[in-house]
Scaffold this motif. Structure first.
Motif, PDB file in Angstrom:
ATOM      1  N   PRO A  24       4.113  90.642  97.666  1.00 40.98           N
ATOM      2  CA  PRO A  24       5.265  90.666  97.542  1.00 40.98           C
ATOM      3  C   PRO A  24       4.860  91.178  96.488  1.00 40.98           C
ATOM      4  CG  PRO A  24       6.136  88.361  97.359  1.00 40.98           C
ATOM      5  CD  PRO A  24       4.519  88.923  97.689  1.00 40.98           C
ATOM      6  N   ALA A  25       6.372  92.887  96.687  1.00 42.82           N
ATOM      7  CA  ALA A  25       7.070  92.845  94.822  1.00 42.82           C
ATOM      8  C   ALA A  25       7.749  92.470  94.851  1.00 42.82           C
ATOM      9  CB  ALA A  25       7.041  94.297  95.198  1.00 42.82           C
ATOM     10  N   THR A  26       8.080  92.228  93.436  1.00 46.21           N
ATOM     11  CA  THR A  26       9.627  91.589  93.256  1.00 46.21           C
ATOM     12  C   THR A  26      10.014  92.318  92.330  1.00 46.21           C
ATOM     13  OG1 THR A  26       9.056  89.470  94.536  1.00 46.21           O
ATOM     14  CG2 THR A  26      11.011  89.133  92.794  1.00 46.21           C
ATOM     15  N   VAL A  27      10.911  92.540  91.988  1.00 43.79           N
ATOM     16  CA  VAL A  27      11.774  92.862  90.665  1.00 43.79           C
ATOM     17  C   VAL A  27      13.569  92.214  90.110  1.00 43.79           C
ATOM     18  CG1 VAL A  27      11.104  94.910  90.802  1.00 43.79           C
ATOM     19  CG2 VAL A  27      13.398  94.817  91.931  1.00 43.79           C
ATOM     20  N   SER A  28      13.764  92.155  88.858  1.00 41.72           N
ATOM     21  CA  SER A  28      14.789  91.073  89.107  1.00 41.72           C
ATOM     22  C   SER A  28      15.395  92.852  88.023  1.00 41.72           C
ATOM     23  CB  SER A  28      14.728  89.874  88.190  1.00 41.72           C
ATOM     24  OG  SER A  28      14.052  88.969  88.673  1.00 41.72           O
ATOM     25  N   PHE A  29      16.992  92.103  87.816  1.00 42.29           N
ATOM     26  CA  PHE A  29      17.370  93.329  87.176  1.00 42.29           C
ATOM     27  C   PHE A  29      18.642  92.817  86.925  1.00 42.29           C
ATOM     28  CE2 PHE A  29      17.099  94.068  91.630  1.00 42.29           C
ATOM     29  CZ  PHE A  29      18.684  94.412  91.841  1.00 42.29           C
ATOM     30  N   PRO A  30      20.159  93.284  85.660  1.00 41.01           N
ATOM     31  CA  PRO A  30      20.684  92.568  85.398  1.00 41.01           C
ATOM     32  C   PRO A  30      21.934  93.436  86.686  1.00 41.01           C
ATOM     33  CG  PRO A  30      20.458  94.142  83.532  1.00 41.01           C
ATOM     34  CD  PRO A  30      19.689  94.322  84.842  1.00 41.01           C
ATOM     35  N   ALA A  31      23.367  92.078  87.040  1.00 41.20           N
ATOM     36  CA  ALA A  31      23.494  91.666  87.977  1.00 41.20           C
ATOM     37  C   ALA A  31      24.264  93.383  88.916  1.00 41.20           C
ATOM     38  CB  ALA A  31      24.303  91.678  88.257  1.00 41.20           C
ATOM     39  N   VAL A  32      23.747  93.831  90.110  1.00 44.24           N
ATOM     40  CA  VAL A  32      24.813  95.116  89.893  1.00 44.24           C
ATOM     41  C   VAL A  32      26.153  95.188  91.494  1.00 44.24           C
ATOM     42  CG1 VAL A  32      24.825  97.284  91.205  1.00 44.24           C
ATOM     43  CG2 VAL A  32      22.816  96.914  89.959  1.00 44.24           C
ATOM     44  N   LYS A  33      27.364  94.995  91.318  1.00 50.17           N
ATOM     45  CA  LYS A  33      27.902  95.306  92.730  1.00 50.17           C
ATOM     46  C   LYS A  33      28.003  96.452  93.659  1.00 50.17           C
ATOM     47  CE  LYS A  33      32.279  92.248  93.773  1.00 50.17           C
ATOM     48  NZ  LYS A  33      32.833  90.901  92.951  1.00 50.17           N
ATOM     49  N   ALA A  34      27.607  95.702  94.962  1.00 51.33           N
ATOM     50  CA  ALA A  34      27.356  97.479  95.548  1.00 51.33           C
ATOM     51  C   ALA A  34      27.628  97.388  96.662  1.00 51.33           C
ATOM     52  CB  ALA A  34      26.740  98.426  95.271  1.00 51.33           C
ATOM     53  N   SER A  35      28.265  98.045  97.839  1.00 48.16           N
ATOM     54  CA  SER A  35      28.763  97.318  99.134  1.00 48.16           C
ATOM     55  C   SER A  35      27.161  98.277 100.195  1.00 48.16           C
ATOM     56  CB  SER A  35      29.659  98.114  99.569  1.00 48.16           C
ATOM     57  OG  SER A  35      30.684  97.490  98.878  1.00 48.16           O
ATOM     58  N   PHE A  36      26.577  98.874  98.813  1.00 44.49           N
ATOM     59  CA  PHE A  36      25.435  99.885  99.700  1.00 44.49           C
ATOM     60  C   PHE A  36      24.369  99.756  98.420  1.00 44.49           C
ATOM     61  CE2 PHE A  36      29.828 102.155 101.414  1.00 44.49           C
ATOM     62  CZ  PHE A  36      28.176 102.732 102.269  1.00 44.49           C
ATOM     63  N   PHE A  37      23.325  99.948  99.204  1.00 46.19           N
ATOM     64  CA  PHE A  37      21.421  99.411  98.340  1.00 46.19           C
ATOM     65  C   PHE A  37      21.196 100.320  99.445  1.00 46.19           C
ATOM     66  CE2 PHE A  37      24.094  96.303  97.236  1.00 46.19           C
ATOM     67  CZ  PHE A  37      23.792  95.788  96.097  1.00 46.19           C
ATOM     68  N   ARG A  38      19.953 101.004  98.427  1.00 49.08           N
ATOM     69  CA  ARG A  38      18.698 101.798  99.426  1.00 49.08           C
ATOM     70  C   ARG A  38      17.981 101.631  98.309  1.00 49.08           C
ATOM     71  NH1 ARG A  38      19.945 107.834 100.065  1.00 49.08           N
ATOM     72  NH2 ARG A  38      20.589 108.597  97.998  1.00 49.08           N
ATOM     73  N   LEU A  39      16.569 101.638  99.086  1.00 52.34           N
ATOM     74  CA  LEU A  39      15.059 101.710  98.364  1.00 52.34           C
ATOM     75  C   LEU A  39      14.120 103.341  99.060  1.00 52.34           C
ATOM     76  CD1 LEU A  39      12.469  99.986  97.156  1.00 52.34           C
ATOM     77  CD2 LEU A  39      11.942  99.875  99.785  1.00 52.34           C
ATOM     78  N   VAL A  40      14.457 103.936  98.428  1.00 53.54           N
ATOM     79  CA  VAL A  40      13.633 105.193  98.505  1.00 53.54           C
ATOM     80  C   VAL A  40      11.857 104.946  98.773  1.00 53.54           C
ATOM     81  CG1 VAL A  40      14.172 108.252  97.386  1.00 53.54           C
ATOM     82  CG2 VAL A  40      15.531 106.372  96.810  1.00 53.54           C
ATOM     83  N   VAL A  41      11.577 105.764  98.995  1.00 50.86           N
ATOM     84  CA  VAL A  41      10.527 105.343  99.074  1.00 50.86           C
ATOM     85  C   VAL A  41      10.041 106.901  98.744  1.00 50.86           C
ATOM     86  CG1 VAL A  41       7.969 105.601 100.852  1.00 50.86           C
ATOM     87  CG2 VAL A  41      10.271 104.017 100.813  1.00 50.86           C
TER      88      VAL A  41
END
Length: 103
Positions: free
Chosen positions: A83-100
């Motif tokens: 799997p591809a795994t990434v960690s990042f500083p916390a982001v609070k949101a109602s919408f997330f998307r993965l752009v290919v």
């Protein structure tokens, strides 16, 4: 959403570019904002065994219209065991998307 919660790798989602030529994306919408800190993505094998070296982009939005880049995501190989795994500083949101990216 049920596809995302199943531990069954025989199903999945294909992401294609839009008809106007923009990159395709997979968008997640939640009733209430939440803090995201990481993403683990299992990518199905690419036909012919070729893996794209282009980076996918994880984005977040408060309104579902204006998105900001959170992190880049690289495929971790051409099989489901990596799997591809990434960690990042916390982001609070109602919408997330993965752009290919376009191939």
């Amino acid at each position: 959403a049920s596809l995302l919660n199943k531990p069954d790798f025989s199903t999945g989602v294909d992401i294609h570019p839009s008809e106007d030529g923009n990159p395709g994306f997979l968008q997640f919408e939640y009733e209430s904002p939440f803090d995201a800190r990481s993403l683990t993505l299992f990518c199905a094998p690419v036909p012919g065994g070729k893996t794209s070296s282009k980076l996918m982009e994880l984005q977040a939005s408060e309104d579902g219209v204006t998105f900001i880049k959170i992190s880049e995501v690289r495929r971790a190989g051409n099989n489901l065991e990596m799997p591809a795994t990434v960690s990042f500083p916390a982001v609070k949101a109602s919408f997330f998307r993965l752009v290919v990216p376009l191939s």
